[in-house]
Design a protein around this motif. Structure first.
Motif, PDB file in Angstrom:
ATOM      1  N   HIS A   1     -17.259 -12.086  10.482  1.00  7.32           N
ATOM      2  CA  HIS A   1     -17.477 -11.406   9.190  1.00  7.32           C
ATOM      3  C   HIS A   1     -18.900 -10.893   9.133  1.00  7.32           C
ATOM      4  O   HIS A   1     -19.615 -10.911  10.143  1.00  7.32           O
TER       5      HIS A   1
ATOM      6  N   ARG B   1     -12.501 -10.972   7.070  1.00  9.13           N
ATOM      7  CA  ARG B   1     -11.889 -12.209   6.554  1.00  9.13           C
ATOM      8  C   ARG B   1     -11.275 -11.986   5.181  1.00  9.13           C
ATOM      9  O   ARG B   1     -11.298 -12.868   4.310  1.00  9.13           O
TER      10      ARG B   1
ATOM     11  N   ILE C   1     -12.737 -16.101  13.515  1.00 13.05           N
ATOM     12  CA  ILE C   1     -12.801 -15.099  12.440  1.00 13.05           C
ATOM     13  C   ILE C   1     -14.265 -14.728  12.234  1.00 13.05           C
ATOM     14  O   ILE C   1     -15.088 -15.577  11.876  1.00 13.05           O
TER      15      ILE C   1
ATOM     16  N   GLY D   1      -7.613 -10.069   7.294  1.00 10.53           N
ATOM     17  CA  GLY D   1      -8.288 -10.981   8.223  1.00 10.53           C
ATOM     18  C   GLY D   1      -7.701 -12.391   8.244  1.00 10.53           C
ATOM     19  O   GLY D   1      -7.315 -12.909   9.302  1.00 10.53           O
TER      20      GLY D   1
END
Ligand code: NDP
Length: 198
Positions: free
Chosen positions: A94, A71, A92, A76
């Motif tokens: 992470h 991210r 997304i 990202g």
């Protein structure tokens, strides 16, 4: 500007000193904001390269489940914005994501931008998934040398993926090409001339 900057330099201050009209890296908050708002923007080069690569194998990404692992502001987040603009359903992930293999396994399109060598294994992938590997990691090789690998374990992933980018030779050259593309685009826009077909 080449990021990351040394710790004693304030990255935000330097980024904001760049004229957004000349911001061919697409890192200025004005361009990042325009991208997020769906407006015309100079788009960060690596994310743009990822999108162009994905569209070479799937000209329409509409409705696809896309998982972006990472991210960062330079990869990202902007790649997620571009995929949203293409009508993907975007997740997304992470470092705090729970069950990352399970999240990745849902994806028709995986963008790996983590910075961890060969972390994403073939067993994490949905068969036929398109895999774009942004990672550039140097690891020890035989005979005391080093070699470059991505964030995806290419050997196991290529057995499952429908298409996969190599490292080196995949996203890296696309980043350079997109930097030149943005430079031409910005130069044309500043002079009020039509952007050539690219
Ligand atoms: P950053 O270090 O800025 O971001 C890495 C991201 O990965 C972070 O969001 C981090 O999460 C996440 N992450 C780290 N560890 C894990 C984990 N174990 N599980 C899930 N997520 C994790 O890296 P960049 O975005 O700048 O770059 C990513 C990679 O891409 C690097 O290898 C870099 O060298 C390469 N790169 C390649 C380019 C090219 O042209 N090919 C251009 C730019 C980068 P969190 O936010 O929670 O810390």
């Amino acid at each position: 500007m080449q990021l990351p900057l040394p710790k004693h330099i304030d990255t935000t201050k330097v980024l904001e000193a760049i004229d957004p009209a000349k911001d061919v890296d697409g890192f200025h908050p004005i361009n990042a904001g325009r991208l997020a708002a769906g407006q015309q923007a100079l788009v960060a080069c690596t994310p743009l390269g990822c999108l162009i690569l994905a569209k070479t194998v799937a000209p329409s990404l509409k409705g696809m489940e896309a998982v972006v692992v990472g991210r960062s502001n330079i990869v990202g987040k902007p790649v997620a914005q571009l995929l949203l603009r293409e009508d993907c359903t975007v997740t997304i992930a992470h470092s705090r994501t729970r069950d990352l293999p399970g999240v990745v396994r849902r994806a028709d399109l995986v963008i790996a931008a983590v910075g961890r060598p060969q972390m994403i294994e073939g067993s994490w992938l949905k068969p036929g998934a398109i895999v774009i590997d942004v990672g550039i990691n140097r690891i020890p090789a035989a005979n005391g040398k080093t070699r470059l690998v991505g964030d995806v374990d290419f050997a196991s992933a290529k057995e499952v993926a429908g298409a996969i980018t190599p490292v080196p030779g995949g996203v890296g050259p696309m980043t350079v090409a997109c930097l030149l593309r943005n430079t031409v685009e910005a130069a044309c826009a500043r002079r009020g001339i039509a952007v050539p077909e690219m």
